[in-house]
Design an enzyme around this catalytic site. Structure first.
Site, PDB file in Angstrom:
ATOM      1  N   HIS A   1       0.880  -1.174   0.000  1.00 23.36           N
ATOM      2  CA  HIS A   1       0.000   0.000   0.000  1.00 23.36           C
ATOM      3  C   HIS A   1       0.916   1.222   0.000  1.00 23.36           C
ATOM      4  CE1 HIS A   1      -2.165  -3.051   2.414  1.00 23.36           C
ATOM      5  NE2 HIS A   1      -3.289  -2.540   1.957  1.00 23.36           N
TER       6      HIS A   1
ATOM      7  N   ASP B   1       2.444   1.996   3.329  1.00 21.10           N
ATOM      8  CA  ASP B   1       3.434   1.043   3.861  1.00 21.10           C
ATOM      9  C   ASP B   1       4.846   1.508   3.519  1.00 21.10           C
ATOM     10  OD1 ASP B   1       1.181  -0.552   4.268  1.00 21.10           O
ATOM     11  OD2 ASP B   1       1.559  -1.786   2.486  1.00 21.10           O
TER      12      ASP B   1
ATOM     13  N   HIS C   1     -10.519 -14.279   3.613  1.00 20.84           N
ATOM     14  CA  HIS C   1     -11.742 -13.537   3.295  1.00 20.84           C
ATOM     15  C   HIS C   1     -12.830 -14.504   2.825  1.00 20.84           C
ATOM     16  CE1 HIS C   1      -9.309  -9.586   2.487  1.00 20.84           C
ATOM     17  NE2 HIS C   1      -9.049 -10.139   3.660  1.00 20.84           N
TER      18      HIS C   1
ATOM     19  N   ASP D   1     -10.231 -12.061  10.793  1.00 21.04           N
ATOM     20  CA  ASP D   1      -9.253 -12.221   9.721  1.00 21.04           C
ATOM     21  C   ASP D   1      -7.865 -12.379  10.352  1.00 21.04           C
ATOM     22  OD1 ASP D   1      -8.274 -12.126   7.138  1.00 21.04           O
ATOM     23  OD2 ASP D   1      -8.388  -9.951   6.958  1.00 21.04           O
TER      24      ASP D   1
ATOM     25  N   ASP E   1      -5.187 -13.895   9.198  1.00 16.72           N
ATOM     26  CA  ASP E   1      -4.054 -13.775   8.261  1.00 16.72           C
ATOM     27  C   ASP E   1      -2.859 -14.639   8.652  1.00 16.72           C
ATOM     28  OD1 ASP E   1      -5.402 -12.002   6.634  1.00 16.72           O
ATOM     29  OD2 ASP E   1      -4.392 -10.211   7.364  1.00 16.72           O
TER      30      ASP E   1
ATOM     31  N   ASP F   1      -0.354 -12.621   2.014  1.00 14.39           N
ATOM     32  CA  ASP F   1      -1.001 -11.620   2.867  1.00 14.39           C
ATOM     33  C   ASP F   1      -1.176 -12.292   4.233  1.00 14.39           C
ATOM     34  OD1 ASP F   1      -2.296  -9.533   3.969  1.00 14.39           O
ATOM     35  OD2 ASP F   1      -3.819  -9.330   2.414  1.00 14.39           O
TER      36      ASP F   1
HETATM   37  C1  XLS Z   1      -7.258  -6.730   4.437  1.00 16.27           C
HETATM   38  C2  XLS Z   1      -6.849  -6.914   3.053  1.00 16.27           C
HETATM   39  C3  XLS Z   1      -5.786  -5.944   2.552  1.00 16.27           C
HETATM   40  C4  XLS Z   1      -5.688  -5.973   1.059  1.00 16.27           C
HETATM   41  C5  XLS Z   1      -4.945  -4.827   0.488  1.00 16.27           C
HETATM   42  O1  XLS Z   1      -7.958  -7.560   5.013  1.00 16.27           O
HETATM   43  O2  XLS Z   1      -6.446  -8.240   2.900  1.00 16.27           O
HETATM   44  O3  XLS Z   1      -4.577  -6.197   3.165  1.00 16.27           O
HETATM   45  O4  XLS Z   1      -5.098  -7.145   0.584  1.00 16.27           O
HETATM   46  O5  XLS Z   1      -5.461  -3.614   0.880  1.00 16.27           O
HETATM   47 CA    CA Z   2      -5.558  -9.247   1.146  1.00 13.22          CA
HETATM   48 CA    CA Z   3      -6.884 -10.123   5.152  1.00 14.07          CA
END
Ligand code: XLS
Ligand code: CA
Ligand code: CA
Length: 437
Positions: A99, A102, A269, A305, A307, A337
Site C-alpha cells: 500500500h 506502507d 476472506h 481475519d 491472516d 497476505d
Molecule cells: C485486508 C486486506 C488488505 C488488502 C490490500 O484484510 O487483505 O490487506 O489485501 O489492501
Molecule cells: Ca488481502
Molecule cells: Ca486479510
C-alpha cells in the site's frame, strides 16, 4: 546495510533435509505440467505484514523490534526498502506488494505525502532494476486515516471522496512508474454499519464512478496493469460491499466494469464469507474473473481475519487444483497476505513463516498436478454427468429440449435411477494423493 545478517540464501534441499532454513518442496526450477514452480506460483511478499507490522494487538504493545525501527520517518522508510530487497533476495521470491502508506510516511497534506512517495519510489525503482524483483501489485490505503471513517469511494462527504480520488491517481502513477503487474482495490471502509444513516444505492453508484475514473486515468497515462478487486465480507465494516466473488462480479456487471477487472481472492476472506477458498476461485474462474491470490489461512475457532501463513495442505492442494484447472494465474501471483503471530517475534520467524507458506503451496501444486495428470477427480466428475452426453441429456445441453419433451420422456422413464456421490471415498483418495507427493 544488512537487516538479516544471520540468514543466508534459502536453498531447495529436498524432502530429506532437516534444515529449517531450507525449502523441502519449493524447487523454483522444477517443472510441473510444463512450467517451473516459480512460473506457476509467482510468490510475493506483502510489505505491510513483513516490514510494517510490529505485533501490536488491541490488548498489547509491539513485540517485534526490527533493525529498521532505530530510524524514523523517511529514514525508516528507506531502511525498509533495503530490508525488502535483501529479504526477497535471500528468500528467492520474485515479487512484492504494498500500500502507499506502507512504503512512505503520510504527510500532513496530500502534496507532502506524494513528495515522500516520490523519494521512496525512485529508490525502489533502482533496487528493482538491480535485483530483477518485480511489483506484483500496489494499492492505496484508503481505510486507516480517520478521514476515511465513513468510506472513501463510498464516503458520505464529497471532500473525502475527492481526497480518495486524488490518492488513487497517485497510486496509479506509482504503479506505472514501478511497472506493477496488477493494481488492487480493496474497499476497507467501503461498506456500512447501519442502513438507518446510509444511502446504499448512492454509495454503490459513487464507487462505480470512482472505478470508471480509474480506468480512464490508467488509459490516459498508459498504465496497463490488470485491475483487481479484492472481496471481503466484513471487517472493518459490518457489511462490506464487495462481499465475495459472486457479489463483486454482479456489481461489476451492473456498472459495465466487468471487462476491466478481475478478482484478487484471499483465503481468509473466503472463510469469513462462509466459503472455502476453492469456492471463491471456482466462482471467479467460471466467470473469467480469476486474477490473483492472497495466500493465508484463518482459524476455525476465531471469527476474524487472522491472516496466518498457509500451512493447510488440503487447502493449498485444492487452491492449486482450481488454479491449474483455470489455466494458471496469468499476471497474478500468490501473495503472502499473512503475518507471523505476535509470539513469533524474531526476525528468523519472518523467514520460517514464508518458507512454511512456500513449501505448503509447492506441495499443493505437486499434489494438484498429480490429481490432474492421473485424471483422478476429472474422471469422477465426468462420470457423474455422463447422462448429459446422450439421449434426453444431450437434448437438454443442445437446447433441443422443451418442457413438453421433458414431460414426454419422464412419463415413459419410470423409475428414475440416481447414484451415490461417494464423497467420503473421494476425500480419502485426496488424502492419499497429498501424502504421496
Ligand atoms: C485486508 C486486506 C488488505 C488488502 C490490500 O484484510 O487483505 O490487506 O489485501 O489492501
Ligand atoms: Ca488481502
Ligand atoms: Ca486479510
Amino acid at each position: 546495510m544488512t537487516y538479516f545478517a544471520n540468514i543466508g540464501k534459502i536453498q531447495f534441499e529436498g524432502k530429506g533435509s532437516n534444515n529449517p532454513l531450507a525449502f523441502k518442496h519449493y524447487d523454483p526450477n522444477q517443472v510441473v505440467l510444463g512450467k517451473t514452480m516459480e512460473e506457476h506460483l509467482r510468490f510475493a511478499v506483502a510489505y505491510w505484514h513483513t516490514f510494517n507490522a510490529n505485533g501490536a494487538d488491541p490488548f498489547g504493545n509491539a513485540t517485534m523490534v526490527r533493525g529498521w525501527d532505530k530510524f524514523d520517518g523517511l529514514d525508516r522508510a528507506k531502511a525498509r526498502v533495503e530490508a525488502n530487497f535483501e529479504f526477497l533476495d535471500k528468500l528467492n521470491v520474485p515479487f512484492f506488494a504494498f500500500h502507499d502508506v506502507d512504503i512512505a510516511p503520510e504527510g500532513s497534506t496530500l502534496a507532502e505525502s506524494n513528495k515522500n512517495l516520490d523519494v521512496i519510489v525512485a529508490m525502489m525503482k533502482d533496487h528493482m532494476k538491480q535485483s530483477g524483483k518485480k511489483l506484483l501489485w500496489n494499492t492505496v490505503n484508503m481505510f486507516s486515516n480517520p478521514r476515511f471513517v465513513h468510506g472513501a469511494g463510498t464516503a458520505v462527504n464529497a471532500e473525502v471522496y475527492a481526497y480518495a480520488g486524488a490518492q488513487l491517481k497517485k497510486g496509479l502513477e506509482v504503479g506505472k512508474e514501478l511497472g506493477a503487474e496488477n493494481y488492487v482495490f480493496w474497499g476497507g471502509r467501503e461498506g456500512y454499519e447501519t442502513l438507518l444513516n446510509t444511502d446504499m444505492g448512492f454509495e454503490l453508484d459513487n464507487l462505480a464512478r470512482l472505478y470508471h475514473m480509474a480506468i480512464a486515468y490508467a488509459k490516459e497515462i498508459g498504465f496497463d496493469a490488470q485491475f483487481l478487486i479484492e472481496p471481503k465480507p466484513k471487517e472493518p465494516t459490518k457489511h462490506q460491499y464487495d462481499f465475495d466473488s459472486a457479489t463483486t462480479i454482479a456489481f461489476l456487471q451492473k456498472y459495465g466494469l466487468k471487462d476491466h477487472f478481475k478478482l484478487n481472492l484471499e483465503a481468509n476472506h473466503a472463510t469469513l464469507a462462509g466459503h472455502t477458498f476453492e469456492h471463491e476461485i471456482r466462482t471467479a474462474a467460471i466467470n473469467g474473473m480469476l486474477g490473483s491470490l492472497d495466500a493465508n489461512q484463518g482459524d476455525l475457532l476465531l471469527g476474524w481475519d487472522t491472516d496466518e501463513f498457509p500451512t493447510d495442505l488440503y487447502s493449498t492442494t485444492l487452491t492449486m487444483y482450481e488454479v491449474l484447472k483455470a489455466g494458471g494465474i496469468g499476471r497474478g501471483g500468490v501473495n503472502f497476505d499473512a503475518k507471523v503471530r505476535r509470539g513469533s517475534f524474531e526476525v528468523e520467524d519472518l523467514f520460517l513463516a514464508h518458507i512454511a507458506g512456500m513449501d505448503s503451496f509447492a506441495w499443493g501444486l505437486k499434489a494438484a498436478a498429480k490429481l490432474i495428470e492421473e485424471k483422478i477427480l476429472d474422471g469422477i466428475v465426468e462420470n457423474r454427468y455422463r447422462s448429459f452426453k446422450e439421449g434426453i441429456g444431450a437434448d437438454i445441453v443442445s437446447g433441443k429440449a422443451t418442457l413438453a419433451s421433458l414431460e414426454q420422456y419422464t412419463l415413459q422413464n419410470n423409475p428414475i435411477k440416481v447414484e451415490s456421490g461417494r464423497q467420503e471415498r473421494i476425500k480419502l483418495m485426496l488424502s492419499e494423493v497429498i501424502f504421496s507427493v
